[in-house]
Design a protein around this motif. Structure first.
Motif, PDB file in Angstrom:
ATOM      1  N   ILE A  46      -3.549   4.952  -1.463  1.00 21.19           N
ATOM      2  CA  ILE A  46      -2.293   5.538  -1.927  1.00 21.19           C
ATOM      3  C   ILE A  46      -1.945   5.150  -3.364  1.00 21.19           C
ATOM      4  N   VAL A 145      -1.908  -0.768   6.874  1.00 17.85           N
ATOM      5  CA  VAL A 145      -0.651  -0.729   6.108  1.00 17.85           C
ATOM      6  C   VAL A 145      -0.305   0.701   5.685  1.00 17.85           C
ATOM      7  N   ASN A 146      -1.284   1.396   5.101  1.00 20.40           N
ATOM      8  CA  ASN A 146      -0.973   2.681   4.453  1.00 20.40           C
ATOM      9  C   ASN A 146      -0.971   3.888   5.384  1.00 20.40           C
ATOM     10  N   MET A 147      -1.689   3.798   6.488  1.00 15.70           N
ATOM     11  CA  MET A 147      -1.760   4.939   7.399  1.00 15.70           C
ATOM     12  C   MET A 147      -0.974   4.678   8.675  1.00 15.70           C
ATOM     13  N   ASP A 148      -1.180   3.496   9.252  1.00 15.68           N
ATOM     14  CA  ASP A 148      -0.552   3.205  10.535  1.00 15.68           C
ATOM     15  C   ASP A 148       0.815   2.554  10.371  1.00 15.68           C
ATOM     16  N   GLY A 149       1.102   2.039   9.171  1.00  9.78           N
ATOM     17  CA  GLY A 149       2.443   1.542   8.884  1.00  9.78           C
ATOM     18  C   GLY A 149       2.786   0.181   9.437  1.00  9.78           C
TER      19      GLY A 149
END
Lengths: 418, 118
Positions: A46, A145-149
């Motif tokens: 990201i 972190v970036n996809m699953d949050g």
């Protein structure tokens, strides 16, 4: 099912190759992608910095990917998502599977391999200690972190100063984790300078060079690691061990082209790039099979992946139009001279009617050195370079006028003169 | 006086030397392109950085959507901006370029989506 072109992998390489082949007039094209959407690893990258060369804009990974996904959607290129390719046979029949269609057989005239690369896992390192949770590759953490949050840890040590490791140091810090240090076994960082500045220096995260992690501690969850300095031969120096408390160890220790399919298909692999041996059109030694992107050689920038994939797309289109022309090819190998680690393409068809660009990496850092391209002992180009580093791909061009004069006995070599 | 820095405007990473006195910047050397001069100027006066992160999605197919500051933000406001970003919620669907947080902390800079989300 029958297709003129089967593209394996729907990341930046596969999308660009398919689009170029379409532009060159190939009719039936399918992209097979194992994830649920196109874009590959860019979807989880990201941060910005993609597309500066190609789009002259600074895009994030998903933005770069979506520009190509949109172009694909505007064509009649078929896309099969959630689909895993398991085999390529001698006649270029592709076997794939997914949970809608079950086992799928596709007859292909040409195939483009665009499977990308994978991170070196912990198992590839010699690391003592327990095997608790909390040890993961930087890319896995990036997906969490970036996809699953969610955050995979609070106190973090990163091993390896490649760009993914540096990017994750910043990302985790911004999300409130404490990144204690980045350890790098080499005496220099493998990452871009801008990432050292923006991702480490900006947040006062120390970078320890010539340092590695020699052991992990903790039963269920990681509790700490032991780091140590290494000597010139990269062996840990006794007496320099230090315990560092942490709950997460992220590994950013290199990328390996994902060539299981390639190897199973009997295609020769370059020992250094770990990708297929290809010619200037990115054709492998197997008829009708091409390769591009990180499955061929790990690139520094996605922009270069796109450009290489256009070559493969064009090459595949050429093959589909006239496969017989490829039988008349006369190949000359490209030879790595002093200081050069590898060259892609590994061989050049001297019947080509275009200039050929040779991409290569040097073995070590050079300052004010010269890059010399020789054909049959004659210097074709001799260029001064202020800086050469293994982390940055270089290129030299053989003009078509020189290639025209070559024979099957010719020799092409690239070397560095310090 | 001189200050040395690495330009982060692009992956090249030029090592820049800035000569300056009380009146301002006198000379910039070591840069390869014009952007290096601009970088040196902001770095000497008001250092800025692009910020990228993710925002939680409500009712979407994915947990979070990636976002970026439309323009670089003041470097010293990174963590305050992160607090705002972590508080924010986005209702699906959203698409690339959608403004997710307008004028974050009065900087005049929007936080925009960098991916599509159904």
């Amino acid at each position: 099912m029958k297709y003129d072109l089967v593209v394996i992998g729907g990341g930046p390489a596969g999308m660009a190759a398919a689009l170029k082949a379409k532009e060159e007039g190939v009719e039936k094209i399918v992209i097979l992608e194992r994830d649920v959407r196109l874009g590959g690893i860019l979807n989880q990258c990201i941060h910005t910095g993609f597309g500066l060369h190609y789009f002259k804009e600074e895009l994030s990974g998903p933005e770069y990917a979506q520009r190509f996904a949109k172009q694909v959607a505007e064509t009649d290129i078929d896309v099969m998502l959630d689909t895993m390719v398991i085999d390529i046979d001698d006649d270029n029949n592709v076997t794939a599977m997914n949970n809608r269609d079950g086992l799928i057989k596709i007859e292909a005239t040409a195939i483009i391999l665009a499977m990308g690369c994978r991170e070196r896992p912990r198992g590839a390192l010699f690391m003592a200690g327990t095997r608790p949770s909390g040890v993961m590759t930087a890319g896995t953490a990036q997906k969490y972190v970036n996809m699953d949050g969610y955050m995979p840890g609070k106190k973090i040590v990163i091993l390896g100063s490649g760009d993914i490791g540096l990017i994750m140091a910043r990302r985790m810090t911004l999300e409130g984790a404490e990144v204690k240090m980045v350890c790098e076994i080499m005496p220099y960082s493998g990452g871009l300078t801008r990432n050292i500045v923006q991702c480490l220096n900006d947040f006062n995260i120390p970078l320890y060079l010539s340092t590695t992690v020699i052991a992990t501690h903790g039963r269920e969850r990681l509790e700490g690691v032991t780091i140590a300095k290494v000597d010139e031969r990269l062996n840990p120096i006794p007496g320099t061990e230090e315990y560092v408390e942490c709950d997460t160890l992220m590994l950013s220790v290199g990328l390996i082209p994902e060539n299981e399919l390639t190897k199973d298909a009997g295609i020769s692999i370059d020992r250094i790039t770990r990708g297929a041996v290809v010619d200037e059109l990115r054709a492998t030694e197997k008829k009708g099979v091409f390769a591009c992107g990180n499955v061929l050689q790990v690139h520094d920038l996605v922009d270069f992946v796109t450009l290489e994939s256009y070559l493969a797309g064009k090459g595949a289109a050429k093959y589909i139009k006239n496969p017989a022309a490829f039988d008349d090819a006369v190949y000359v190998k490209t030879t790595t001279g002093n200081g050069v680690g590898y060259i892609v393409p590994q061989r050049v068809n001297i019947k080509t009617d275009e200039d050929v660009k040779l991409y290569f990496r040097v073995r070590q850092v050079y300052k004010n050195a010269r890059v010399i391209l020789e054909v049959d002992g004659e210097t074709v180009s001799n260029k001064k370079k202020i800086k050469l580093a293994p982390g940055e791909m270089e290129d030299v061009t053989i003009p078509k006028e020189i290639i025209e004069k070559m024979t099957d006995k010719s020799e092409i070599s690239v070397r560095v003169e310090a | 006086m001189t200050k040395q820095m690495y330009c982060v405007a692009c992956p090249l990473g030029c090592f820049i030397t800035v000569e300056y006195d009380d009146t301002g910047i006198l000379n910039v050397t070591g840069n390869t392109c014009k952007r290096g001069i601009d970088y040196a100027r902001t770095e000497m006066t008001n250092p800025t950085r692009s910020l990228t992160s993710t925002i939680r999605v409500i009712g979407g197919k994915r947990a979070v959507i990636p976002c970026k500051s439309h323009e670089p933000l003041p470097k010293n406001m990174m963590f305050d901006c992160m607090k705002e970003i972590n508080k924010a919620r986005v209702k699906a669907p959203a698409k690339i370029g959608d403004v997710l947080i307008p004028d974050i902390l009065g900087t005049g800079i929007d936080i925009v989506a960098t991916d599509n989300c159904d």
